[in-house]
Design a protein around this motif. Structure first.
Motif, PDB file in Angstrom:
ATOM      1  N   SER A   3       0.785  -1.218   0.000  1.00 37.91           N
ATOM      2  CA  SER A   3       0.000   0.000   0.000  1.00 37.91           C
ATOM      3  C   SER A   3       0.823   1.276   0.000  1.00 37.91           C
ATOM      4  N   ARG A   4       2.034   1.263   0.488  1.00 37.85           N
ATOM      5  CA  ARG A   4       2.852   2.472   0.512  1.00 37.85           C
ATOM      6  C   ARG A   4       4.308   2.107   0.219  1.00 37.85           C
ATOM      7  N   ALA A   5       4.989   3.014  -0.450  1.00 38.02           N
ATOM      8  CA  ALA A   5       6.418   2.815  -0.666  1.00 38.02           C
ATOM      9  C   ALA A   5       7.119   2.944   0.683  1.00 38.02           C
ATOM     10  N   GLN A   6       7.994   2.012   0.985  1.00 36.78           N
ATOM     11  CA  GLN A   6       8.627   1.977   2.291  1.00 36.78           C
ATOM     12  C   GLN A   6       9.759   2.981   2.441  1.00 36.78           C
ATOM     13  N   ARG A   8       9.812   6.200   1.250  1.00 31.10           N
ATOM     14  CA  ARG A   8       9.347   7.585   1.209  1.00 31.10           C
ATOM     15  C   ARG A   8       8.928   8.079   2.581  1.00 31.10           C
ATOM     16  N   GLU A   9       9.266   9.313   2.876  1.00 29.55           N
ATOM     17  CA  GLU A   9       8.737   9.966   4.067  1.00 29.55           C
ATOM     18  C   GLU A   9       7.319  10.423   3.747  1.00 29.55           C
ATOM     19  N   PRO A  10       6.389  10.259   4.683  1.00 31.42           N
ATOM     20  CA  PRO A  10       5.024  10.726   4.429  1.00 31.42           C
ATOM     21  C   PRO A  10       4.995  12.239   4.215  1.00 31.42           C
ATOM     22  N   GLN A  11       4.183  12.669   3.286  1.00 37.27           N
ATOM     23  CA  GLN A  11       4.008  14.086   2.994  1.00 37.27           C
ATOM     24  C   GLN A  11       2.568  14.482   3.304  1.00 37.27           C
ATOM     25  N   PRO A  12       2.281  14.884   4.539  1.00 40.40           N
ATOM     26  CA  PRO A  12       0.905  15.202   4.901  1.00 40.40           C
ATOM     27  C   PRO A  12       0.403  16.426   4.143  1.00 40.40           C
ATOM     28  N   ASP A  13      -0.673  16.248   3.380  1.00 41.52           N
ATOM     29  CA  ASP A  13      -1.214  17.340   2.586  1.00 41.52           C
ATOM     30  C   ASP A  13      -2.666  17.662   2.939  1.00 41.52           C
ATOM     31  N   GLY A  14      -3.210  17.021   3.948  1.00 41.03           N
ATOM     32  CA  GLY A  14      -4.574  17.304   4.366  1.00 41.03           C
ATOM     33  C   GLY A  14      -4.607  18.394   5.416  1.00 41.03           C
ATOM     34  N   GLU A 130     -12.722  15.314  16.671  1.00 40.97           N
ATOM     35  CA  GLU A 130     -11.911  14.579  17.639  1.00 40.97           C
ATOM     36  C   GLU A 130     -10.861  13.768  16.888  1.00 40.97           C
ATOM     37  N   ARG A 131      -9.672  13.726  17.412  1.00 43.37           N
ATOM     38  CA  ARG A 131      -8.564  12.950  16.841  1.00 43.37           C
ATOM     39  C   ARG A 131      -8.349  13.254  15.355  1.00 43.37           C
ATOM     40  N   PRO A 132      -8.092  14.530  15.018  1.00 40.56           N
ATOM     41  CA  PRO A 132      -7.950  14.901  13.608  1.00 40.56           C
ATOM     42  C   PRO A 132      -6.821  14.168  12.892  1.00 40.56           C
ATOM     43  N   ALA A 133      -5.708  13.896  13.573  1.00 42.25           N
ATOM     44  CA  ALA A 133      -4.603  13.193  12.912  1.00 42.25           C
ATOM     45  C   ALA A 133      -5.030  11.806  12.466  1.00 42.25           C
ATOM     46  N   LEU A 134      -5.866  11.148  13.251  1.00 43.51           N
ATOM     47  CA  LEU A 134      -6.366   9.824  12.890  1.00 43.51           C
ATOM     48  C   LEU A 134      -7.170   9.890  11.595  1.00 43.51           C
ATOM     49  N   LEU A 135      -8.080  10.851  11.503  1.00 41.90           N
ATOM     50  CA  LEU A 135      -8.904  10.984  10.295  1.00 41.90           C
ATOM     51  C   LEU A 135      -8.082  11.430   9.098  1.00 41.90           C
ATOM     52  N   LEU A 136      -7.206  12.401   9.308  1.00 44.07           N
ATOM     53  CA  LEU A 136      -6.373  12.866   8.200  1.00 44.07           C
ATOM     54  C   LEU A 136      -5.521  11.730   7.634  1.00 44.07           C
ATOM     55  N   ALA A 137      -4.904  10.959   8.514  1.00 41.07           N
ATOM     56  CA  ALA A 137      -4.064   9.848   8.047  1.00 41.07           C
ATOM     57  C   ALA A 137      -4.883   8.816   7.284  1.00 41.07           C
ATOM     58  N   GLY A 138      -6.080   8.503   7.780  1.00 43.39           N
ATOM     59  CA  GLY A 138      -6.920   7.515   7.107  1.00 43.39           C
ATOM     60  C   GLY A 138      -7.355   7.955   5.724  1.00 43.39           C
ATOM     61  N   TRP A 139      -7.892   9.172   5.620  1.00 43.87           N
ATOM     62  CA  TRP A 139      -8.336   9.644   4.301  1.00 43.87           C
ATOM     63  C   TRP A 139      -7.143   9.859   3.373  1.00 43.87           C
ATOM     64  N   HIS A 140      -6.034  10.354   3.910  1.00 50.57           N
ATOM     65  CA  HIS A 140      -4.822  10.531   3.109  1.00 50.57           C
ATOM     66  C   HIS A 140      -4.428   9.200   2.457  1.00 50.57           C
ATOM     67  N   ASP A 161      -1.408  -3.554   6.942  1.00 49.02           N
ATOM     68  CA  ASP A 161      -0.808  -3.495   8.270  1.00 49.02           C
ATOM     69  C   ASP A 161      -0.809  -2.043   8.741  1.00 49.02           C
ATOM     70  N   PRO A 162      -1.627  -1.710   9.758  1.00 52.17           N
ATOM     71  CA  PRO A 162      -1.686  -0.309  10.198  1.00 52.17           C
ATOM     72  C   PRO A 162      -0.337   0.233  10.666  1.00 52.17           C
ATOM     73  N   ALA A 163       0.495  -0.590  11.268  1.00 56.77           N
ATOM     74  CA  ALA A 163       1.802  -0.117  11.733  1.00 56.77           C
ATOM     75  C   ALA A 163       2.670   0.315  10.552  1.00 56.77           C
ATOM     76  N   ARG A 164       2.575  -0.367   9.456  1.00 61.22           N
ATOM     77  CA  ARG A 164       3.373  -0.061   8.269  1.00 61.22           C
ATOM     78  C   ARG A 164       2.687   0.988   7.396  1.00 61.22           C
ATOM     79  N   ASP A 165       1.375   0.846   7.216  1.00 61.59           N
ATOM     80  CA  ASP A 165       0.673   1.621   6.203  1.00 61.59           C
ATOM     81  C   ASP A 165       0.072   2.928   6.721  1.00 61.59           C
ATOM     82  N   TRP A 166      -0.451   2.921   7.923  1.00 60.54           N
ATOM     83  CA  TRP A 166      -1.170   4.075   8.458  1.00 60.54           C
ATOM     84  C   TRP A 166      -0.349   4.878   9.464  1.00 60.54           C
ATOM     85  N   GLN A 167       0.360   4.218  10.330  1.00 63.04           N
ATOM     86  CA  GLN A 167       1.051   4.883  11.443  1.00 63.04           C
ATOM     87  C   GLN A 167       2.023   5.977  11.010  1.00 63.04           C
TER      88      GLN A 167
END
Length: 178
Positions: A3-6, A8-14, A130-140, A161-167
């Motif tokens: 699901s994600r390139a391992q 790359r650093e995440p680039q939060p854009d939300g 509530e918990r905006p980082a959780l929602l932003l990460a999920g939709w991102h 795997d949430p630890a790899r893909d979402w965290q």
């Protein structure tokens, strides 16, 4: 497909924006390298939604139609999320809006742009979110999956795997103070 390139650093854009006195929204603007006509089916056809978002157990393609989406990954506590609601705006091939419990008013707007499409995405919920980082990460993450699906990929939901893909995304949004 992972699901994600391992590397790359995440680039939060939300971001979180105020909609009105009672609602805030998670908002993303993305450029997709495919035209609107190619993107629209990934928003409106159950078989293609499954490749990046959720199993559409029901998606009546008309305003007032019913919606049942069953997430194929689990939430951060290991639960399967089922969202139910109504199609509140449907204007193919540019606008799909769903009022979903528990995700709020979810809106996808497409426009053609220079050989591709722009996607304006929002999910409006009662303020404060509530918990905006959780929602932003999920939709991102799901919007990243949409781009991958448009390029021919599909999420390996059983291997998700949430630890790899979402965290990592969640941590990046937390680092931004969200």
């Amino acid at each position: 497909m992972n699901s994600r390139a391992q590397t790359r650093e995440p680039q939060p854009d939300g971001s979180i924006v105020s909609v009105d006195a009672a609602h805030d929204a998670v908002v993303f603007y993305r450029h997709l390298s495919h035209p609107v006509a190619q993107v629209w089916p990934y928003l409106s056809r159950p078989a293609l939604l499954r490749r990046w978002l959720a199993a559409a157990d029901r998606l009546d393609p008309a305003e007032g139609g019913g919606v049942v989406l069953r997430w194929l990954n689990t939430d951060t506590e290991g639960r399967t999320v089922i969202a139910t609601g109504t199609v509140t705006a449907y204007d193919p091939p540019t606008l799909l809006q769903l009022d979903l419990e528990p995700h709020g008013r979810v809106r996808f707007e497409l426009a053609d742009e220079g050989g591709g499409a722009t996607l304006a995405f929002s999910a409006a919920l009662p303020a404060p979110i509530e918990r905006p980082a959780l929602l932003l990460a999920g939709w991102h993450l799901h919007l990243d999956y949409l781009a991958q699906a448009l390029d021919g990929g599909a999420v390996d939901w059983p291997g998700w795997d949430p630890a790899r893909d979402w965290q990592p995304l969640h941590d990046a949004y937390v680092a931004r103070g969200l």
